[in-house]
Motif scaffolding. Structure first.
Motif, PDB file in Angstrom:
ATOM      1  N   MET A 190       0.841  -1.196   0.000  1.00 17.56           N
ATOM      2  CA  MET A 190       0.000   0.000   0.000  1.00 17.56           C
ATOM      3  C   MET A 190       0.876   1.247   0.000  1.00 17.56           C
ATOM      4  SD  MET A 190      -2.861   1.242   2.810  1.00 17.56           S
ATOM      5  CE  MET A 190      -4.067  -0.016   2.385  1.00 17.56           C
ATOM      6  N   LYS A 191       0.612   2.141  -0.948  1.00 13.79           N
ATOM      7  CA  LYS A 191       1.369   3.387  -1.000  1.00 13.79           C
ATOM      8  C   LYS A 191       0.937   4.310   0.137  1.00 13.79           C
ATOM      9  CE  LYS A 191       2.612   3.436  -5.883  1.00 13.79           C
ATOM     10  NZ  LYS A 191       2.127   2.106  -6.261  1.00 13.79           N
ATOM     11  N   ASN A 192       1.882   5.133   0.602  1.00 13.88           N
ATOM     12  CA  ASN A 192       1.654   6.006   1.746  1.00 13.88           C
ATOM     13  C   ASN A 192       1.953   7.443   1.339  1.00 13.88           C
ATOM     14  OD1 ASN A 192       0.989   6.653   4.371  1.00 13.88           O
ATOM     15  ND2 ASN A 192       2.947   6.028   5.240  1.00 13.88           N
ATOM     16  N   ILE A 193       0.958   8.311   1.486  1.00 13.14           N
ATOM     17  CA  ILE A 193       1.053   9.695   1.024  1.00 13.14           C
ATOM     18  C   ILE A 193       1.099  10.650   2.212  1.00 13.14           C
ATOM     19  CG2 ILE A 193       0.034  11.465  -0.462  1.00 13.14           C
ATOM     20  CD1 ILE A 193       0.747   8.842  -1.904  1.00 13.14           C
ATOM     21  N   ALA A 194       2.042  11.577   2.191  1.00 12.29           N
ATOM     22  CA  ALA A 194       2.102  12.639   3.194  1.00 12.29           C
ATOM     23  C   ALA A 194       1.217  13.797   2.744  1.00 12.29           C
ATOM     24  CB  ALA A 194       3.531  13.119   3.381  1.00 12.29           C
ATOM     25  N   VAL A 195       0.358  14.278   3.650  1.00 13.52           N
ATOM     26  CA  VAL A 195      -0.551  15.386   3.352  1.00 13.52           C
ATOM     27  C   VAL A 195      -0.189  16.542   4.275  1.00 13.52           C
ATOM     28  CG1 VAL A 195      -2.947  16.148   3.228  1.00 13.52           C
ATOM     29  CG2 VAL A 195      -2.370  13.753   2.716  1.00 13.52           C
ATOM     30  N   VAL A 196       0.218  17.668   3.697  1.00  9.11           N
ATOM     31  CA  VAL A 196       0.670  18.810   4.499  1.00  9.11           C
ATOM     32  C   VAL A 196      -0.458  19.823   4.621  1.00  9.11           C
ATOM     33  CG1 VAL A 196       2.376  20.641   4.760  1.00  9.11           C
ATOM     34  CG2 VAL A 196       3.030  18.448   3.709  1.00  9.11           C
ATOM     35  N   LEU A 197      -0.877  20.068   5.857  1.00 10.95           N
ATOM     36  CA  LEU A 197      -1.972  20.996   6.146  1.00 10.95           C
ATOM     37  C   LEU A 197      -1.416  22.312   6.677  1.00 10.95           C
ATOM     38  CD1 LEU A 197      -4.430  18.477   7.855  1.00 10.95           C
ATOM     39  CD2 LEU A 197      -4.333  19.161   5.439  1.00 10.95           C
ATOM     40  N   ALA A 198      -2.163  23.391   6.447  1.00  9.94           N
ATOM     41  CA  ALA A 198      -1.702  24.742   6.784  1.00  9.94           C
ATOM     42  C   ALA A 198      -2.526  25.372   7.893  1.00  9.94           C
ATOM     43  CB  ALA A 198      -1.740  25.625   5.544  1.00  9.94           C
ATOM     44  N   GLY A 199      -3.196  24.536   8.689  1.00 10.82           N
ATOM     45  CA  GLY A 199      -4.107  25.040   9.711  1.00 10.82           C
ATOM     46  C   GLY A 199      -5.495  24.484   9.467  1.00 10.82           C
ATOM     47  N   ASN A 200      -6.522  25.258   9.807  1.00 13.30           N
ATOM     48  CA  ASN A 200      -7.888  24.753   9.739  1.00 13.30           C
ATOM     49  C   ASN A 200      -8.853  25.879   9.378  1.00 13.30           C
ATOM     50  OD1 ASN A 200     -10.202  23.147  10.133  1.00 13.30           O
ATOM     51  ND2 ASN A 200     -10.297  23.663  12.302  1.00 13.30           N
ATOM     52  N   GLY A 201      -9.168  25.987   8.086  1.00 11.27           N
ATOM     53  CA  GLY A 201     -10.114  27.020   7.654  1.00 11.27           C
ATOM     54  C   GLY A 201      -9.573  27.816   6.491  1.00 11.27           C
ATOM     55  N   VAL A 202     -10.407  28.084   5.516  1.00 16.52           N
ATOM     56  CA  VAL A 202      -9.959  28.637   4.242  1.00 16.52           C
ATOM     57  C   VAL A 202      -9.227  29.973   4.374  1.00 16.52           C
ATOM     58  CG1 VAL A 202     -12.265  29.662   3.824  1.00 16.52           C
ATOM     59  CG2 VAL A 202     -10.673  29.334   1.921  1.00 16.52           C
ATOM     60  N   TYR A 203      -9.648  30.862   5.274  1.00 16.22           N
ATOM     61  CA  TYR A 203      -9.098  32.218   5.279  1.00 16.22           C
ATOM     62  C   TYR A 203      -7.783  32.353   6.035  1.00 16.22           C
ATOM     63  CZ  TYR A 203     -13.744  33.300   3.527  1.00 16.22           C
ATOM     64  OH  TYR A 203     -14.888  33.319   2.778  1.00 16.22           O
ATOM     65  N   ASP A 204      -7.488  31.407   6.909  1.00 14.50           N
ATOM     66  CA  ASP A 204      -6.240  31.508   7.662  1.00 14.50           C
ATOM     67  C   ASP A 204      -5.516  30.174   7.824  1.00 14.50           C
ATOM     68  OD1 ASP A 204      -7.857  30.202   9.496  1.00 14.50           O
ATOM     69  OD2 ASP A 204      -7.983  31.875  10.909  1.00 14.50           O
ATOM     70  N   GLY A 205      -6.035  29.125   7.174  1.00 11.35           N
ATOM     71  CA  GLY A 205      -5.440  27.797   7.316  1.00 11.35           C
ATOM     72  C   GLY A 205      -5.652  26.966   6.077  1.00 11.35           C
ATOM     73  N   ALA A 206      -5.745  25.653   6.260  1.00  9.21           N
ATOM     74  CA  ALA A 206      -6.025  24.750   5.144  1.00  9.21           C
ATOM     75  C   ALA A 206      -7.493  24.853   4.733  1.00  9.21           C
ATOM     76  CB  ALA A 206      -5.702  23.308   5.537  1.00  9.21           C
ATOM     77  N   GLU A 207      -7.759  24.792   3.428  1.00 13.76           N
ATOM     78  CA  GLU A 207      -9.130  24.749   2.926  1.00 13.76           C
ATOM     79  C   GLU A 207      -9.690  23.370   3.271  1.00 13.76           C
ATOM     80  OE1 GLU A 207     -12.627  25.364   1.628  1.00 13.76           O
ATOM     81  OE2 GLU A 207     -11.601  23.591   0.837  1.00 13.76           O
ATOM     82  N   ILE A 208     -10.746  23.334   4.088  1.00 14.77           N
ATOM     83  CA  ILE A 208     -11.190  22.075   4.677  1.00 14.77           C
ATOM     84  C   ILE A 208     -11.761  21.119   3.634  1.00 14.77           C
ATOM     85  CG2 ILE A 208     -12.756  21.039   6.361  1.00 14.77           C
ATOM     86  CD1 ILE A 208     -12.401  23.606   8.037  1.00 14.77           C
ATOM     87  N   HIS A 209     -12.486  21.616   2.655  1.00 21.15           N
ATOM     88  CA  HIS A 209     -12.998  20.722   1.601  1.00 21.15           C
ATOM     89  C   HIS A 209     -11.836  20.095   0.833  1.00 21.15           C
ATOM     90  CE1 HIS A 209     -16.995  23.220   1.346  1.00 21.15           C
ATOM     91  NE2 HIS A 209     -16.851  22.592   2.499  1.00 21.15           N
TER      92      HIS A 209
END
Length: 215
Positions: free
Chosen positions: A1-20
């Protein structure tokens, strides 16, 4: 099984990661038979935005702590990322990508990239493994790699800025991806366009599919 790293920038479109974009990336990885591990830099957010009013709030939040909300607590500091342990890495969008992972939203061409983010991108490219980027995240890739082919959709001002960094921009619409074969970079516009959640799902799924194919 391949393993992917997902880099998030916080929580929320205006100041973090876009949640959708973040959630649909995780879903696409799982649906396509791979595993994922979320990461985020352990730094303070550039600022905190009230997502109802759009106003800045007088408080401080940590990118890693906020991103842990999306990851349901299963997240690691980006400083722990090792390219050898993963088959690919992907960056969902949101303003946090341009505020917390780099300073493109504030400084444009003169932006600085978080050291852990830059290190992760370069290590993945050196390992000849795919790098995915959605929405505004390709701006980070352009700053780090320079002569890379990518897309942020159809916004001419942003596209011109990325080309000033040395990138080649390709205009795209919903669900379309752009592949740089040299660096194994795959990008899609997502919410850089006026998009529905189903169109975001298409973009994320198509990027993930290409990443897994190239991995």
């Amino acid at each position: 099984m391949k393993n992917i790293a997902v880099v998030l920038a916080g929580n929320g479109v205006y100041d973090g990661a876009e949640i959708h974009e973040a959630t649909l990336t995780l879903l696409a990885i799982a649906q396509q038979g791979a595993a994922y591990q979320c990461f985020a830099p352990d730094v303070d957010q550039a600022h905190v935005v009230n997502h109802i009013s759009g106003e800045e709030m007088p408080e401080t939040r940590n990118v890693l702590v906020e991103a842990a909300r999306i990851a349901r607590g299963n997240i690691k500091a980006l400083s722990e990322y090792k390219a050898a342990d993963y088959d690919a890495i992907i960056f969902p969008g949101g303003f946090g990508a341009a505020k917390n992972l780099c300073t493109f939203a504030f400084d444009g061409l003169d932006c600085k990239v978080n050291p852990d983010v830059e290190k992760a991108i370069k290590a993945t490219v050196e390992a000849e493994k795919p790098v995915g980027a959605l929405c505004i995240s390709p701006a980070i890739i352009a700053k780090v790699l320079g002569d890379v082919k990518l897309t942020i959709g159809q916004d001419k001002g942003t596209a011109d800025a990325l080309e000033s960094l040395g990138a080649t921009h390709v205009t795209t619409t919903h669900g379309e991806i752009v592949v740089d074969e040299k660096y194994k970079v795959i990008t899609a516009p997502c919410y850089m366009l006026d998009a529905t959640i189903t169109q975001i799902a298409d973009g994320a799924s198509n990027v993930v599919a290409k990443m897994l194919e190239m991995a």
